[in-house]
Design a protein around this motif. Structure first.
Motif, PDB file in Angstrom:
ATOM      1  N   GLY A 165      -1.395   5.526   0.815  1.00 55.90           N
ATOM      2  CA  GLY A 165      -1.040   6.784   1.485  1.00 55.90           C
ATOM      3  C   GLY A 165      -2.186   7.760   1.474  1.00 55.90           C
ATOM      4  O   GLY A 165      -1.993   8.963   1.325  1.00 55.90           O
ATOM      5  N   MET A 166      -3.401   7.226   1.642  1.00 58.29           N
ATOM      6  CA  MET A 166      -4.557   8.134   1.645  1.00 58.29           C
ATOM      7  C   MET A 166      -4.864   8.587   3.069  1.00 58.29           C
ATOM      8  O   MET A 166      -4.349   8.044   4.046  1.00 58.29           O
ATOM      9  CB  MET A 166      -5.753   7.437   1.028  1.00 58.29           C
ATOM     10  CG  MET A 166      -5.506   7.148  -0.452  1.00 58.29           C
ATOM     11  SD  MET A 166      -6.998   6.875  -1.340  1.00 58.29           S
ATOM     12  CE  MET A 166      -6.645   5.268  -2.035  1.00 58.29           C
ATOM     13  N   THR A 171       1.280   8.007   6.117  1.00 56.66           N
ATOM     14  CA  THR A 171       0.621   9.313   6.314  1.00 56.66           C
ATOM     15  C   THR A 171       1.598  10.271   6.988  1.00 56.66           C
ATOM     16  O   THR A 171       2.688   9.874   7.423  1.00 56.66           O
ATOM     17  CB  THR A 171      -0.617   9.213   7.232  1.00 56.66           C
ATOM     18  OG1 THR A 171      -0.190   8.725   8.496  1.00 56.66           O
ATOM     19  CG2 THR A 171      -1.703   8.346   6.652  1.00 56.66           C
ATOM     20  N   THR A 211      11.393  18.412   1.296  1.00 53.78           N
ATOM     21  CA  THR A 211      10.794  17.077   1.460  1.00 53.78           C
ATOM     22  C   THR A 211      11.781  15.943   1.787  1.00 53.78           C
ATOM     23  O   THR A 211      11.380  14.798   1.883  1.00 53.78           O
ATOM     24  CB  THR A 211       9.927  16.639   0.235  1.00 53.78           C
ATOM     25  OG1 THR A 211      10.758  16.175  -0.795  1.00 53.78           O
ATOM     26  CG2 THR A 211       9.011  17.728  -0.253  1.00 53.78           C
TER      27      THR A 211
END
Ligand SMILES: CC(=O)SCCNC(=O)CCNC(=O)[C@H](O)C(C)(C)COP(=O)(O)OP(=O)(O)OC[C@H]1O[C@@H](n2cnc3c(N)ncnc32)[C@H](O)[C@@H]1OP(=O)(O)O
Length: 367
Positions: A89-90, A118, A158
């Motif tokens: 998840g970079m 992402t 979230t």
């Protein structure tokens, strides 16, 4: 497969490059269902305690690897060669820069499913910039829908972006691609973007547009305007929810509230009546405590539920009977979901750190 890997995904091997938010949550979901999830942690990773990692890393194992060193990259490639799926998840381009991009990993393991989590996606003008859940759902159109007239939009923190539009779409994407790889022998890249997932989730309410039940004006749509689909403050400061969408349930609600004979509520499905009737409901619900409203309405077809904190939810008779919450290791958390009749999930245990990469490789190559 170790004894604690029970559940429908037992035998599935997943490599998770440690990140934040949706990626680790997806890893938790897969581990809950029995997958063997190994997290590649940074050298400076905190010891597993009672922090947020205690929950979203449950059921996983970890290894500490310095990805800035060639031997660290090589070690992760050797793990990628043995697993079914990888989660990262970079920011787009970071994995490629490290020498761990999809071309290299799938080159080592043609069946590998390479999951990329992402906010903005791997492509498009915003792909390289930082952002968080709220920004992603704002851009996707999903945030616009929340909120009352005159108030800024409010999103459950979230839940819509990171979890609903992110982690859950990554999970379904990974499992779909693993099924495909098992049939074809070919892995692929899964580009899971929160802007895509949270926009996709809108399709249910977008379906209300042609009939005029969803309109651009705040507080005038089927699910944000009516007095019979809302939350209310009670006399003790707690809140309750009513969601009496269908006329027969609305009638029952009115009967229970002693309003069945009140002519002003007879046209309660007409939009023009909503502001006034909502004000009347607000006044009424403010007269008794939440417990009193529960005594009157809970367990009936009036479509009612108290608004609970997680602590309260954990001991509510319905939730307690189904074991939805647990207090494992002194940390309040929720149980694996959904439930499986033939392959139930194991009770999650805290993450365990492996001494090194070879310990994982030994396990992954010994079966
Ligand atoms: C509340 C929420 O909304 S959570 C969701 C947040 N959004 C996302 O996850 C979307 C995708 N991710 C991103 O956009 C970004 O990762 C952000 C915005 C979250 C964080 O940005 P940054 O902190 O700048 O991290 P970024 O992903 O660019 O890079 C990670 C760095 O850690 C390094 N790194 C990661 N793992 C390791 C490791 N095991 N060892 C050494 N270095 C490591 C990477 O090499 C990279 O460093 P580099 O840029 O020097 O090569």
């Amino acid at each position: 497969m170790s004894a604690d890997q029970r559940g429908p995904l037992a035998g599935l091997r997943v490599l998770e490059v440690a990140g934040i938010g949706p990626g680790p949550f997806c890893g938790m979901l897969l581990a809950d269902l029995g997958a063997d999830v190994v997290v590649v942690e940074r050298i400076e990773a905190e010891a597993q305690g009672r922090g947020p990692q205690a929950i979203f890393n449950r059921g996983k194992r970890s290894v500490v690897v310095d990805l800035k060193k060639p031997e660290g990259v090589e070690a992760v490639l050797s793990l990628a060669a043995q697993c079914d799926a990888l989660i990262e998840g970079m920011r787009p381009g970071v994995m490629e820069r490290l020498g761990l991009g999809p071309d290299v990993c799938i080159g080592r393991n043609p069946r590998l499913v390479y999951g990329r989590m992402t906010g903005w996606g791997q492509t498009g003008p915003l792909a390289p910039v930082a952002g968080h859940d709220l920004n992603y759902i704002a851009l996707s159109g999903a945030l616009w829908y929340s909120g009352q007239p005159g108030t800024p939009p409010l999103a459950p923190p979230t839940l819509i972006g990171d979890i609903g539009g992110g982690a859950l779409y990554l999970a379904i994407g990974l499992l779909s691609a693993v099924m495909s790889a098992r049939a074809t022998g070919r892995g692929q890249i899964v580009d899971a973007a929160i802007v895509d997932g949270s926009a996709h989730m809108l399709n249910l309410i977008l379906g209300l547009r042609p009939s005029g039940q969803l309109v651009s004006e705040r507080g005038a749509s089927l699910l944000d305007g009516p007095h019979w689909y809302s939350t209310y403050r009670c006399a003790d400061g707690h809140f309750i929810s009513v969601g009496s969408l269908e006329p027969k349930f609305y009638q029952l609600l009115l009967t229970k509230l002693g309003l069945a004979g009140d002519p002003s509520f007879a046209n309660g499905y007409q939009r023009r009546t909503w502001p006034e009737l909502r004000a009347k409901f607000s006044e009424l619900f403010a007269q008794r405590t939440r417990a009193e409203w529960c005594a009157l309405l809970e367990g009936t077809d009036a479509c009612f539920a108290p608004v609970l904190t997680p602590e309260e939810a954990s001991v509510h008779p319905h939730m307690a009977e189904r074991g939805v919450y647990s207090n494992a290791d002194g940390v309040l958390q929720t149980s694996p979901a959904p439930r499986f009749s033939e392959t139930p999930a194991a009770t999650p245990r805290p993450m365990r750190r492996e001494p090194d990469v070879s310990a994982v490789l030994q396990r992954w190559t010994s079966r």
